[in-house]
Design an enzyme around this catalytic site. Structure first.
Site, PDB file in Angstrom:
ATOM      1  N   HIS A 312       0.827  -1.204   0.000  1.00 34.72           N
ATOM      2  CA  HIS A 312       0.000   0.000   0.000  1.00 34.72           C
ATOM      3  C   HIS A 312       0.863   1.256   0.000  1.00 34.72           C
ATOM      4  O   HIS A 312       0.619   2.201  -0.764  1.00 34.72           O
ATOM      5  CB  HIS A 312      -0.915  -0.020   1.223  1.00 34.72           C
ATOM      6  CG  HIS A 312      -1.672   1.240   1.456  1.00 34.72           C
ATOM      7  ND1 HIS A 312      -2.793   1.588   0.735  1.00 34.72           N
ATOM      8  CD2 HIS A 312      -1.456   2.270   2.332  1.00 34.72           C
ATOM      9  CE1 HIS A 312      -3.254   2.758   1.156  1.00 34.72           C
ATOM     10  NE2 HIS A 312      -2.459   3.195   2.127  1.00 34.72           N
ATOM     11  N   HIS A 317       1.082   5.204  -2.181  1.00 43.45           N
ATOM     12  CA  HIS A 317       1.442   6.544  -1.693  1.00 43.45           C
ATOM     13  C   HIS A 317       2.676   7.144  -2.355  1.00 43.45           C
ATOM     14  O   HIS A 317       2.676   8.316  -2.762  1.00 43.45           O
ATOM     15  CB  HIS A 317       1.668   6.504  -0.181  1.00 43.45           C
ATOM     16  CG  HIS A 317       0.419   6.499   0.626  1.00 43.45           C
ATOM     17  ND1 HIS A 317      -0.441   7.572   0.673  1.00 43.45           N
ATOM     18  CD2 HIS A 317      -0.127   5.539   1.419  1.00 43.45           C
ATOM     19  CE1 HIS A 317      -1.467   7.286   1.467  1.00 43.45           C
ATOM     20  NE2 HIS A 317      -1.299   6.061   1.927  1.00 43.45           N
ATOM     21  N   GLU A 357      -6.059   9.098   0.292  1.00 36.84           N
ATOM     22  CA  GLU A 357      -6.330   7.659   0.286  1.00 36.84           C
ATOM     23  C   GLU A 357      -7.273   7.230  -0.834  1.00 36.84           C
ATOM     24  O   GLU A 357      -7.022   6.227  -1.498  1.00 36.84           O
ATOM     25  CB  GLU A 357      -6.915   7.230   1.638  1.00 36.84           C
ATOM     26  CG  GLU A 357      -5.925   7.244   2.791  1.00 36.84           C
ATOM     27  CD  GLU A 357      -4.839   6.181   2.666  1.00 36.84           C
ATOM     28  OE1 GLU A 357      -4.945   5.286   1.805  1.00 36.84           O
ATOM     29  OE2 GLU A 357      -3.864   6.263   3.441  1.00 36.84           O
ATOM     30  N   SER A 376      -3.501   0.904  -4.710  1.00 38.05           N
ATOM     31  CA  SER A 376      -2.901  -0.312  -4.141  1.00 38.05           C
ATOM     32  C   SER A 376      -3.927  -1.424  -3.984  1.00 38.05           C
ATOM     33  O   SER A 376      -3.647  -2.452  -3.371  1.00 38.05           O
ATOM     34  CB  SER A 376      -2.271  -0.004  -2.777  1.00 38.05           C
ATOM     35  OG  SER A 376      -3.248   0.457  -1.853  1.00 38.05           O
TER      36      SER A 376
END
Length: 479
Positions: A312, A317, A357, A376
């Protein structure tokens, strides 16, 4: 970490000039250890401040901010309360409150014991009818919930106060019944917990099972990126392959990725043992620091994880933190959170959720994903760009109040026109929060400056003036 020098303003001072001249006498024996400085006037007659310089500056420093109803003798009433609790003041300022009607906003700085400060604060609330009381301090070991880090090194305290998942697993976690996996998570969490600023980030010798899990996630997501990811993600991803070892058979090391990010936008990674509170996590963003896990999801379910893991972090990110506008947008959320109320921190965390997010953006009319939770997740990345979810334009005041699930796909996504426009909207929203000061990150000193005093504002003005001079000179040469 809060207000090295606090200076506020108060027209009430104009009504008591003799009090200013003799103010040190009001604090009894404490006055003998202080040196009174002259009263500093701003342009005009509506703002004044008085400051003291304490000889012994080894004690923790507290800054108390509050507003009280406007009336003759406001200053004397405030000083009396602090005198009653033996709270010696190193600085005091006041000004008309921009938030509370017919009230003055005070800021005082002291190195008195916490017990005395807290007692004085309670009396301010009950007897002086103080509103918006906020106590800030520079002690990382404090129990004060409003504390926030002022230096990069202050982030070290976060490693010992994670909320969970780093070493402990819930019963529904895929690795809950796997003792080897649990032991591995425990070891990686210990490395992150023991990390201190300035040390090299821990390098992990990932196992064949962990690399195969990463490879499965990497392969599946990479096939979707060309059609689903935003242009900023697509621009940076090949650079990560070239510079940081992004490939199917290798899990990149945080140290290598952090160096790449720091060179690109000033962002850097920091290992974390598990989930942080919203307040702590957002505070890291104010320093352009992203707290990243190093453990990976369980190998039996490579396309599912109940919590953030290294897949993730690195696939979702990292690519966007290498983009200038996205980095600035993320930092603005972090800066807005510093010293904010619990309610406002929750609102900012919700904005983070629906942008960093799970954010979507438009590129030449086409919908693309930029949120890490989407980039992700193979399943939700496809779902988010389908006809199923509801879409709304990103407006922080609206987004901040939206409820959301954490164990299923999002029923609603917010769409940004661009990262630059989202940043401008976030800055405007932050200015609307009920907070009596503004924070600025000093990249040179890697510290937070509090723009709540004449001194701090003048220092920033000098910096801006210097930059403007260079800009004018450059434009003149260009012409």
């Amino acid at each position: 970490h809060f207000l090295h020098h606090t200076m506020f303003v108060l027209p009430a001072l104009q009504r008591a000039p003799s009090m200013l001249r003799g103010s040190t006498r009001m604090f009894g024996a404490a006055a003998r250890s202080w040196l009174a400085t002259p009263v500093r006037h701003t342009s005009g007659s509506t703002m004044r401040s008085v400051s003291f310089v304490e000889k012994n500056q080894s004690k923790p420093e507290y800054s108390v901010m509050f507003a009280i109803p406007s009336h003759v003798g406001s200053l004397q009433e405030v000083l009396g309360i602090f005198k009653n609790h033996n709270v010696d003041l190193t600085n005091i300022e006041s000004r008309p409150s921009a938030v509370h009607e017919a009230a003055y906003q005070f800021s005082i700085t002291t190195r008195a014991p916490w017990e005395s400060v807290s007692a004085a604060v309670e009396q301010l609330k009950t007897e002086a009818r103080a509103k918006g009381v906020l106590v800030l301090d520079n002690n990382p070991a404090t129990t004060n919930p409003a504390w926030f880090p002022r230096t990069m090194r202050d982030l070290d305290v976060f490693g010992s106060r994670v909320l969970g998942y780093g070493a402990e697993l819930d019963s529904d976690h895929p690795g809950f019944t796997d003792p080897a996996y649990r032991q591995r998570r425990l070891a990686l969490a210990a490395l992150a917990r023991d990390y201190r600023h300035g040390q090299p980030l821990p390098r992990i010798d990932y196992t064949p099972d962990e690399i195969r899990t990463w490879g499965e996630v990497y392969r599946q997501l990479k096939s979707l990126y060309p059609t689903h990811a935003c242009k900023e993600h697509l621009r940076v991803f090949p650079l990560l392959v070239e510079n940081c070892g992004y490939r199917e058979d290798n899990i990149p090391q945080l140290e290598d990725v952090s160096r790449f990010l720091h060179h690109s936008t000033g962002f850097r990674l920091r290992p974390v043992p598990g989930l942080l509170s919203s307040r702590d996590f957002l505070a890291g963003l104010a320093f352009r620091v992203f707290h990243s896990t190093q453990y990976i999801r369980h190998h039996t379910r490579p396309l599912y994880t109940p919590e953030p893991d290294v897949c993730h972090e690195l696939l979702g990110h990292v690519p966007l933190f290498a983009d200038k506008h996205f980095a600035e947008f993320s930092q603005e959320i972090g800066l807005a959170s510093l010293g904010a109320s619990d309610a406002d921190v929750q609102r900012l965390a919700t904005c983070y959720w629906f942008t960093v997010e799970f954010g979507l953006c438009r590129e030449e009319g086409a919908l693309k994903a930029y949120g890490a939770g989407l980039l992700s997740s193979f399943g939700e990345l496809k779902y988010s760009l389908s006809e199923s979810p509801k879409l709304q334009p990103f407006e922080p005041a609206v987004t901040a109040e939206q409820k959301y699930p954490i164990t299923e796909y999002q029923p609603i996504y917010f769409v940004a026109d661009s990262f630059a426009s989202a940043k401008d909207k976030m800055i405007a929203y932050a200015a609307s929060l009920d907070k009596p000061f503004v924070c600025r990150y000093d990249a040179l000193r890697e510290s937070i400056s509090i723009l709540d005093s004449n001194q701090a504002i003048n220092q920033l003005a000098e910096s801006v003036r210097s930059d403007m001079s260079k800009l004018v000179q450059a434009l003149h040469l260009k012409a």
